[in-house]
Design a protein around this motif. Structure first.
Motif, mmCIF file in Angstrom:
data_model
loop_
_atom_site.group_PDB
_atom_site.id
_atom_site.type_symbol
_atom_site.label_atom_id
_atom_site.label_comp_id
_atom_site.label_asym_id
_atom_site.label_seq_id
_atom_site.Cartn_x
_atom_site.Cartn_y
_atom_site.Cartn_z
ATOM 1 N N GLY A 182 0.805 -1.221 0.000
ATOM 2 C CA GLY A 182 0.000 0.000 0.000
ATOM 3 C C GLY A 182 0.833 1.265 0.000
ATOM 4 O O GLY A 182 1.891 1.345 0.632
ATOM 5 N N ASP A 183 0.347 2.242 -0.701
ATOM 6 C CA ASP A 183 1.021 3.549 -0.780
ATOM 7 C C ASP A 183 0.588 4.384 0.429
ATOM 8 O O ASP A 183 -0.137 5.373 0.302
ATOM 9 C CB ASP A 183 0.634 4.224 -2.100
ATOM 10 N N TRP A 184 1.054 3.963 1.603
ATOM 11 C CA TRP A 184 0.597 4.607 2.840
ATOM 12 C C TRP A 184 1.146 6.023 2.997
ATOM 13 O O TRP A 184 0.501 6.880 3.599
ATOM 14 C CB TRP A 184 0.971 3.738 4.037
ATOM 15 N N ARG A 185 2.305 6.255 2.452
ATOM 16 C CA ARG A 185 2.822 7.634 2.437
ATOM 17 C C ARG A 185 1.890 8.531 1.611
ATOM 18 O O ARG A 185 1.564 9.655 2.008
ATOM 19 C CB ARG A 185 4.235 7.634 1.843
ATOM 20 N N GLY A 186 1.442 7.989 0.467
ATOM 21 C CA GLY A 186 0.500 8.741 -0.365
ATOM 22 C C GLY A 186 -0.829 8.958 0.333
ATOM 23 O O GLY A 186 -1.427 10.037 0.244
ATOM 24 N N VAL A 187 -1.308 7.927 1.033
ATOM 25 C CA VAL A 187 -2.570 8.049 1.769
ATOM 26 C C VAL A 187 -2.487 9.185 2.789
ATOM 27 O O VAL A 187 -3.389 10.026 2.888
ATOM 28 C CB VAL A 187 -2.925 6.721 2.475
ATOM 29 N N ALA A 188 -1.392 9.216 3.548
ATOM 30 C CA ALA A 188 -1.234 10.246 4.585
ATOM 31 C C ALA A 188 -1.166 11.642 3.978
ATOM 32 O O ALA A 188 -1.840 12.577 4.442
ATOM 33 C CB ALA A 188 0.013 9.956 5.413
ATOM 34 N N LEU A 189 -0.348 11.796 2.924
ATOM 35 C CA LEU A 189 -0.209 13.109 2.284
ATOM 36 C C LEU A 189 -1.533 13.571 1.677
ATOM 37 O O LEU A 189 -1.919 14.740 1.800
ATOM 38 C CB LEU A 189 0.872 13.059 1.206
ATOM 39 N N MET A 190 -2.224 12.638 1.010
ATOM 40 C CA MET A 190 -3.495 12.994 0.379
ATOM 41 C C MET A 190 -4.547 13.377 1.426
ATOM 42 O O MET A 190 -5.271 14.367 1.264
ATOM 43 C CB MET A 190 -4.005 11.833 -0.461
ATOM 44 N N ALA A 191 -4.636 12.601 2.510
ATOM 45 C CA ALA A 191 -5.633 12.879 3.547
ATOM 46 C C ALA A 191 -5.401 14.251 4.174
ATOM 47 O O ALA A 191 -6.338 15.049 4.325
ATOM 48 C CB ALA A 191 -5.595 11.790 4.615
ATOM 49 N N VAL A 192 -4.147 14.537 4.524
ATOM 50 C CA VAL A 192 -3.824 15.839 5.124
ATOM 51 C C VAL A 192 -4.080 16.962 4.129
ATOM 52 O O VAL A 192 -4.705 17.988 4.443
ATOM 53 C CB VAL A 192 -2.359 15.865 5.612
ATOM 54 N N GLY A 193 -3.621 16.777 2.891
ATOM 55 C CA GLY A 193 -3.750 17.829 1.881
ATOM 56 C C GLY A 193 -5.194 18.123 1.524
ATOM 57 O O GLY A 193 -5.608 19.296 1.492
ATOM 58 N N LEU A 194 -5.980 17.083 1.273
ATOM 59 C CA LEU A 194 -7.368 17.313 0.881
ATOM 60 C C LEU A 194 -8.210 17.824 2.045
ATOM 61 O O LEU A 194 -9.098 18.660 1.847
ATOM 62 C CB LEU A 194 -7.973 16.022 0.325
ATOM 63 N N ALA A 195 -7.953 17.351 3.258
ATOM 64 C CA ALA A 195 -8.690 17.854 4.420
ATOM 65 C C ALA A 195 -8.408 19.339 4.633
ATOM 66 O O ALA A 195 -9.324 20.141 4.883
ATOM 67 C CB ALA A 195 -8.322 17.059 5.665
ATOM 68 N N ALA A 196 -7.131 19.713 4.512
ATOM 69 C CA ALA A 196 -6.764 21.128 4.666
ATOM 70 C C ALA A 196 -7.372 21.966 3.542
ATOM 71 O O ALA A 196 -7.914 23.061 3.776
ATOM 72 C CB ALA A 196 -5.243 21.272 4.669
ATOM 73 N N PHE A 197 -7.303 21.439 2.317
ATOM 74 C CA PHE A 197 -7.823 22.176 1.161
ATOM 75 C C PHE A 197 -9.333 22.365 1.276
ATOM 76 O O PHE A 197 -9.855 23.463 1.023
ATOM 77 C CB PHE A 197 -7.470 21.415 -0.117
ATOM 78 N N GLN A 198 -10.054 21.314 1.667
ATOM 79 C CA GLN A 198 -11.502 21.422 1.811
ATOM 80 C C GLN A 198 -11.870 22.419 2.904
ATOM 81 O O GLN A 198 -12.830 23.184 2.763
ATOM 82 C CB GLN A 198 -12.091 20.051 2.139
ATOM 83 N N THR A 199 -11.104 22.447 3.987
ATOM 84 C CA THR A 199 -11.358 23.406 5.059
ATOM 85 C C THR A 199 -11.123 24.834 4.579
ATOM 86 O O THR A 199 -11.898 25.747 4.901
ATOM 87 C CB THR A 199 -10.467 23.101 6.276
ATOM 88 N N VAL A 200 -10.056 25.039 3.803
ATOM 89 C CA VAL A 200 -9.784 26.360 3.221
ATOM 90 C C VAL A 200 -10.953 26.794 2.345
ATOM 91 O O VAL A 200 -11.426 27.947 2.423
ATOM 92 C CB VAL A 200 -8.476 26.341 2.410
ATOM 93 N N LEU A 201 -11.448 25.893 1.495
ATOM 94 C CA LEU A 201 -12.547 26.231 0.597
ATOM 95 C C LEU A 201 -13.806 26.614 1.371
ATOM 96 O O LEU A 201 -14.499 27.574 1.020
ATOM 97 C CB LEU A 201 -12.857 25.043 -0.317
#
Length: 523
Positions: A207-226
């Protein structure tokens, strides 16, 4: 090769397969419906859990965060646990968290349950798409995509209608309880009809767990900004600036690393394929306008026309209900008309419906919105089925899950950006129009003095005998008139923005390669 030639050696689709497809599509419908269903009911939910204002928006934001994070992960996790186990388990969890949302008694409880509800519901969107691609033969893809179009365009349009009806007649918890009966039907259909397959738990190690972590943090932050950017004045707020940096760094790093990861979480290389890349871009812009309009119209009706949630829902129904009549006819059109032409025509009709609302005024309410909503329903109905079919030309069965996750994530991401952009654009245009109108409303102007004198006389004859007090009330009334006019003009401009986005979306569609009308292979 003709479409009929391609169909000659295809086996007939069994009733059991159609039950599996129908169950998957019902799940996607419920998942998308729950993005919009709380919008018309938000003030009532806020009152029920004792919150409001800025914090209340998290009731919607939390669901979107959960959904937008899980969609790209779904292909990988469905291979680990098998599609059948993963979809059935998340359907059951979706129903559980829906019930818990209806029982929530505080904002913190609601946020947790909505994130979990979105995390379970988000699984159902790409897997419905995957089921259509993998369980139906090519000749039936257009029919499957038509069913998916109902979930993608009809659900957001009808969401405020359903939410408003249940809130006004039964109370806000039923906005969440409404999922239980159709969800139980879906659960039964999937348990009966989905074929079993072996789990591949060994994939966990790959599993691309590094990708999962980066994506989760990035999209959660981005959605909150929006969602919170407009509330906190965007980059005038240190909080928004810091969160934007987190989103940019996490998402940027994630995208770059995905190209060098042997088993990437998201296969961005698929975007290099002409039809899939351009079709996904068109889908992103469609999501922008689709969710933007579903947000904008109830807001206009509530703020400028004083409609309650049920009244706004009744107006929104005319954007949704006609789609049930039109969408089933689209696969027949696709056999005779180039899919690119259908998509372009649908986008143009959708754009025209937005431009019809450029001349709003205080008397522009339900009767005046009838035809723009009918035309919007027609445009939305025509677009989704052919854009899904033509974007998937050349995508093989082994790539279906990855393509489905990316395609649907981009539409939801477009919707999140569209809703935030429309809200911000409206605020800025309202301020602009207010400033312009104020420049022309001066005590030096005879028309202004005459208007104030008339209002002063009105208030003096209605309970304000003191001339100074009546004048003060008159000035307040003029300010309210200016604000109301600026607000209506701001909404009109926002509809114009959506129309312009849809016109822009026609460009990538025009560059698509021609695909078979039935949703078959490319010419």
């Amino acid at each position: 090769m003709t479409a009929s030639g391609e169909r000659s050696d295809e086996p007939a689709v069994s009733p059991k397969t159609w039950i599996a497809v129908s169950g998957g599509l019902l799940g996607a419908f419920l998942a998308v419906l729950n993005i919009q269903i709380t919008n018309a009911s938000l003030p009532y939910i806020e009152g029920g859990i004792g919150t409001g204002g800025v914090n209340g928006t998290w009731i919607s934001t939390a669901y979107l965060i959960g959904e937008i994070i899980v969609i790209p992960m779904t292909d990988f996790l469905s291979r680990v646990f098998s599609l059948r186990r993963y979809l059935i388990a998340n359907t059951a969890l979706f129903l559980l968290f829906s019930a818990l949302c209806g029982q929530a008694s505080s904002l913190s409880e609601m946020i947790v349950f909505r994130i979990l509800q979105g995390f379970a519901g988000g699984v159902m969107i790409p897997l419905a798409f995957t089921i259509v691609l993998t369980m139906l033969p090519r000749s039936k893809h257009a029919l499957g995509f038509a069913g998916f179009a109902v979930t993608a365009t009809f659900a957001p349009a009808i969401g405020p209608t359903i939410g408003g009806y249940f809130t006004d007649n039964y109370g806000w918890p039923y906005v969440f309880y409404v999922n239980l009966v159709p969800g139980a039907v879906m659960l039964g259909a999937l348990c009966y009809a989905l074929p079993s397959s072996a789990m591949q738990l060994g994939l966990f190690r790959q599993g691309d767990w590094r990708g999962v972590a980066l994506m989760a943090v990035g999209l959660a932050a981005f959605q909150t900004v929006l969602d919170d950017g407009n509330v906190y004045d965007w980059f005038g707020s240190p909080f928004i600036v810091k969160l934007s940096l987190v989103a940019a760094i996490a998402i940027g790093t994630f995208v770059v690393l995905e190209f060098f990861t042997p088993q990437p979480l998201i296969n961005f290389r698929l975007l290099g394929r002409r039809n899939f890349g351009l079709g996904t871009l068109g889908n992103f812009l469609l999501g922008f306008a689709l969710y933007g309009s579903a947000y904008l119209l109830p807001q206009y009706l509530a703020v400028s026309q004083g409609f309650d949630s049920e009244q706004a829902g009744e107006v929104m129904a005319w954007t949704g209900l006609p789609q049930l009549l039109v969408i089933p006819l689209v696969p027949l059109l696709m056999k005779r008309i180039d899919a690119r032409l259908l998509v372009g025509t649908g986008l143009l009709i959708f754009a025209v419906s937005c431009f019809m609302n450029l001349y709003l005024d205080q008397n522009y309410a339900a009767p005046q919105l009838f035809w723009p909503n009918i035309i919007r329903a027609l445009g939305q109905s025509i677009v989704m089925t052919p854009i899904s079919a033509i974007a998937m030309v050349g995508i093989g069965p082994t790539e279906a899950g990855a393509a489905s996750g990316l395609f649907n994530m981009m539409r939801n991401l477009g919707g999140a950006i569209g809703t935030a952009a429309v809200e911000t654009f409206f605020t800025k245009r309202e301020q602009f129009h207010s400033a312009i109108i104020n420049e022309h409303v001066s005590l030096l102007e005879p028309a202004t003095r005459d208007r104030l004198a008339d209002l002063q006389q009105y208030f003096m004859s209605h309970g304000f005998p003191d001339p100074a007090g009546a004048t003060h009330r008159a000035i307040i009334a003029v300010g309210q008139i200016i604000r109301a006019q600026a607000t209506i003009m701001g909404y009109a401009d926002a509809f114009g923005l959506l129309g312009a986005i849809l016109i822009i979306a026609i460009l990538p569609v025009s560059l698509l390669r021609k695909g078979m009308g039935s949703g078959g292979g490319a010419h």
